[in-house]
Each structure stands twice: as C-alpha cells, then as structure tokens.
Design a protein around this motif. Structure first.
Motif, PDB file in Angstrom:
ATOM      1  N   GLU A  84       0.835  -1.198   0.000  1.00  0.00           N
ATOM      2  CA  GLU A  84       0.000   0.000   0.000  1.00  0.00           C
ATOM      3  C   GLU A  84       0.872   1.251   0.000  1.00  0.00           C
ATOM      4  O   GLU A  84       0.597   2.207  -0.708  1.00  0.00           O
ATOM      5  CB  GLU A  84      -0.882  -0.016   1.240  1.00  0.00           C
ATOM      6  CG  GLU A  84      -2.350   0.145   0.920  1.00  0.00           C
ATOM      7  CD  GLU A  84      -3.140   0.296   2.191  1.00  0.00           C
ATOM      8  OE1 GLU A  84      -2.885  -0.454   3.151  1.00  0.00           O
ATOM      9  OE2 GLU A  84      -4.021   1.174   2.212  1.00  0.00           O
ATOM     10  N   HIS A  90      -4.154  -1.646  -2.831  1.00  0.00           N
ATOM     11  CA  HIS A  90      -5.070  -0.786  -2.084  1.00  0.00           C
ATOM     12  C   HIS A  90      -5.845  -1.604  -1.066  1.00  0.00           C
ATOM     13  O   HIS A  90      -6.164  -2.757  -1.322  1.00  0.00           O
ATOM     14  CB  HIS A  90      -6.093  -0.141  -3.022  1.00  0.00           C
ATOM     15  CG  HIS A  90      -5.495   0.794  -4.008  1.00  0.00           C
ATOM     16  ND1 HIS A  90      -4.983   2.017  -3.648  1.00  0.00           N
ATOM     17  CD2 HIS A  90      -5.313   0.678  -5.345  1.00  0.00           C
ATOM     18  CE1 HIS A  90      -4.520   2.627  -4.735  1.00  0.00           C
ATOM     19  NE2 HIS A  90      -4.703   1.836  -5.778  1.00  0.00           N
ATOM     20  N   LEU A 111      -0.207  10.659  -3.100  1.00  0.00           N
ATOM     21  CA  LEU A 111      -1.545  10.388  -2.574  1.00  0.00           C
ATOM     22  C   LEU A 111      -2.071   9.100  -3.171  1.00  0.00           C
ATOM     23  O   LEU A 111      -2.650   8.282  -2.505  1.00  0.00           O
ATOM     24  CB  LEU A 111      -2.500  11.521  -2.939  1.00  0.00           C
ATOM     25  CG  LEU A 111      -2.002  12.934  -2.679  1.00  0.00           C
ATOM     26  CD1 LEU A 111      -3.133  13.924  -2.957  1.00  0.00           C
ATOM     27  CD2 LEU A 111      -1.554  13.085  -1.251  1.00  0.00           C
ATOM     28  N   SER A 148      -3.405  13.084   2.936  1.00  0.00           N
ATOM     29  CA  SER A 148      -2.347  12.120   2.658  1.00  0.00           C
ATOM     30  C   SER A 148      -2.881  10.925   1.884  1.00  0.00           C
ATOM     31  O   SER A 148      -2.131  10.238   1.216  1.00  0.00           O
ATOM     32  CB  SER A 148      -1.716  11.630   3.957  1.00  0.00           C
ATOM     33  OG  SER A 148      -2.684  10.979   4.751  1.00  0.00           O
ATOM     34  N   HIS A 149      -4.180  10.686   2.012  1.00  0.00           N
ATOM     35  CA  HIS A 149      -4.712   9.457   1.421  1.00  0.00           C
ATOM     36  C   HIS A 149      -6.230   9.552   1.334  1.00  0.00           C
ATOM     37  O   HIS A 149      -6.879   9.963   2.281  1.00  0.00           O
ATOM     38  CB  HIS A 149      -4.330   8.265   2.284  1.00  0.00           C
ATOM     39  CG  HIS A 149      -4.769   6.975   1.716  1.00  0.00           C
ATOM     40  ND1 HIS A 149      -4.151   6.390   0.637  1.00  0.00           N
ATOM     41  CD2 HIS A 149      -5.791   6.158   2.038  1.00  0.00           C
ATOM     42  CE1 HIS A 149      -4.761   5.266   0.354  1.00  0.00           C
ATOM     43  NE2 HIS A 149      -5.765   5.099   1.180  1.00  0.00           N
ATOM     44  N   THR A 151      -9.773   7.422  -0.031  1.00  0.00           N
ATOM     45  CA  THR A 151     -10.429   6.321  -0.726  1.00  0.00           C
ATOM     46  C   THR A 151     -11.877   6.670  -0.948  1.00  0.00           C
ATOM     47  O   THR A 151     -12.532   7.266  -0.092  1.00  0.00           O
ATOM     48  CB  THR A 151     -10.369   4.989   0.036  1.00  0.00           C
ATOM     49  OG1 THR A 151     -10.988   5.166   1.297  1.00  0.00           O
ATOM     50  CG2 THR A 151      -8.967   4.515   0.207  1.00  0.00           C
TER      51      THR A 151
END
Lengths: 163, 163
Positions: A84, A90, A111, A148-149, A151
DNA sequence: CGTGTGATGTTATCTCATAACACATGCGCC
DNA sequence: GGCGCATGTGTTATGAGATAACATCACACG
C-alpha cells in the motif's frame, strides 16, 4: 471474493505471463526507489495480481505458502502495508479487502487516490482513475487539510448483476 | 476518539438542549416515515450526537447503560445499522467508527452520500456535503453501475494539527 | 568483518462484528 | 378482544480482522 448471484460474469484474471510481467514491473519500480520487494511482499503481490479481484487478508494468509501452508497473519499484513505504501495495492476498507493496484502509479503521486466501484452482488470491483479524488483534494486544501490518502468507495450493482 | 497530538483543539460537542433538539428532529423524521426510534436506537443516537465526533462501536457499547452498564454488542450494532439506514448516522470504514450525520438528509436522498475529512493526528472528522459524491454517482452511472451507497474518506492533517 | 537498520518469524492477544435462537412488543384483522 | 404476523430485543457464543511485543535474521555500509 466471489459471487452472491447465480449468473455469468466476465473474469479479469490474468495469464501467468502477464502476472510475471506485472511483478517484474513492480520489482523494477521498487529497486528504482531503493525499496526491496522481498519474498513475502512479492508473494502477496503475486496472489493479489493472480486473483484480479479484492481478496480478504485471511485468504491471502491461507494461500500464502506455495505448498498450501498458511502464513502467520503479521507476515501478510506487513506485506500489505508495504504494498500500500508503495502504491502497488489498495485496501478497500468498506469490505475489509485488498486489491492489486490497477495501474501502479507514476512516481509523483504520493496520494495515489483510489476510487472503487464495488458490486454488492457479485463482488466485482473496478478501480476508477482519480478525477473525483483530485477534486476532493482541492476542496480539502481549501478547508486547510493536508490530505495524505483518500479512498472513495461506491457500492451498488454492476452492469452484469440482476436489478 | 481523541487526540494523538498534544495541543489544543476546538470542541464541537453540543450542549444538552441542542442534543435533545436533534433527537427530537430524528424522532419526528422516523415517525413521519413510519419507523420507530426505539429506546436502544435513541440511546445510541444520543451517544453519537453528544460525542460530536466519531465513536468506536465498543465505546458505544461501554457507555450504553445510563448507569455505566455496558450493552451487549448486537444491541449497539443493530441500532447503528438502523441509524445508518435512516441516514441518521454514518459508518467510517477506514477507521471502524461511527458518527452522527451532520445534517440528517432531505428525504429524497436515498444514497445520502457522505464525504469525510479525517485528521490522522487528532481524529477530528468533518463531514463534507456531497458534491464529489454526486459526480462519482454520475460517473458510475455511465459505467452501468447503480450506486446504492458511497463513502469518501480523505485522511490527512487538519488545520489545527502540527505539520 | 562489525555494526546498525530494516525485515522476518513467532506467540499471543486484542478489537470488530455477526450467527443463531428465544422472547417480547406493537399492530392489523376478523 | 384475542389471534397471528412482522419487527425488534435479549443473550450466548463464536467468527473474522488486525496488531503488540519480542527474538532473530539479512543486508548495506563503513
């Protein structure tokens, strides 16, 4: 992660040659970045690519050994964390599953925002390139957040599943 | 769900009057829809609203009893399922937590798409109204998907947290 | 070589969530 | 009113997902 419904679906599984090719690419990318695609990491990535669909952590654990021996949970969880981090896989939190990244990112994409369309009927999951995620990032920046991330998980029924 | 960092943060907690008001509104909405906001459901909603931030299921379980008695897990999980179904609460899968909905939806909003900005440092979580989600829904429709539910979870650092 | 950093192996445990079944409650209907 | 169904709740037990802690190993670098 398979079928809850009874009819046919396309399979997205890759042939062995393609799997090896994608692993080689991953290997090259890691080496270029000074990271090591070690045996357990490589094995977990291989399982994810072979599956071509989201897999549960404990399915990876069960299938880890070449000979049918299971791995210990931390072995697989640590490999997943690495994959990841490197943008090679993911986590899809809403179904507690993991999937190989569709197009392992261009380097300048820390990212690596990922969007998924998840069929609640057959489990088919499709990764969508991150236009929406980028717009969210902009909105977040306006609110003072440093993202930062991200989904994005959209649940519903895929075209192949009965209404 | 609190602080990993050491400095001050605004609190979004509501006073008791506001909490009761929001519960009354929820009660009215349920009644209008022919649904019952029963005691355990009401209690879980109350805990979520009082907290004003995401809560873990087992924290809800621990705090459920008025007298400090814990509930049994299914009691709380069933209430959460109901609240989510009615658009009164959201599950934030990426942190396994639950939060009261910021603006319990207009009825004509079965998707009730929710977007969240989650600070990985202090846990502050902000619900964002669903412009991004709507655009995703359109994209999904183009792919033949029928979306039933979308969550967008953006992780990062909120303005109040150190860089 | 020696040393330090990062990766792995191993044991144990923790957190999150649900299955299954018995009992209760509200409500429409004859 | 009382019967019967649908929905909700209480309870026990267990399944699934994830990580803590610590010992050991392997590799790059000086």
């Amino acid at each position: 992660m398979g079928h809850a419904c009874d009819h046919d679906h396309d399979t997205t599984a890759l042939d062995a040659v393609s799997v090896r090719q994608r692993i080689s690419e991953a290997e090259a990318r890691c080496q270029a970045d000074g990271e090591r695609l070690t045996a357990p990491r490589r094995r977990v990535l291989e399982l994810l690519i072979e599956a071509g669909e989201p897999m549960k952590a404990y399915d990876l654990i069960a299938r880890f050994g070449e000979d049918g021996q299971a791995a210990k949970p931390p072995t697989v969880y640590r490999a997943l964390e690495f994959l990841e981090r490197r943008g090679l896989a993911h986590r899809i939190a809403s179904i507690s599953a993991y999937v190989a990244c569709a197009e392992p990112g261009s380097d300048g994409d820390p990212l690596h925002a990922a969007a998924f369309l998840i069929c609640d009927c057959c489990g088919a999951t499709q990764e969508v390139t991150g236009e929406q995620a980028l717009s969210l990032t902009r909105a977040a920046a306006a609110a003072g957040y440093v993202i930062s991330h991200t989904t994005i998980e959209a649940h519903g029924r895929c075209p192949a599943c009965p209404a």
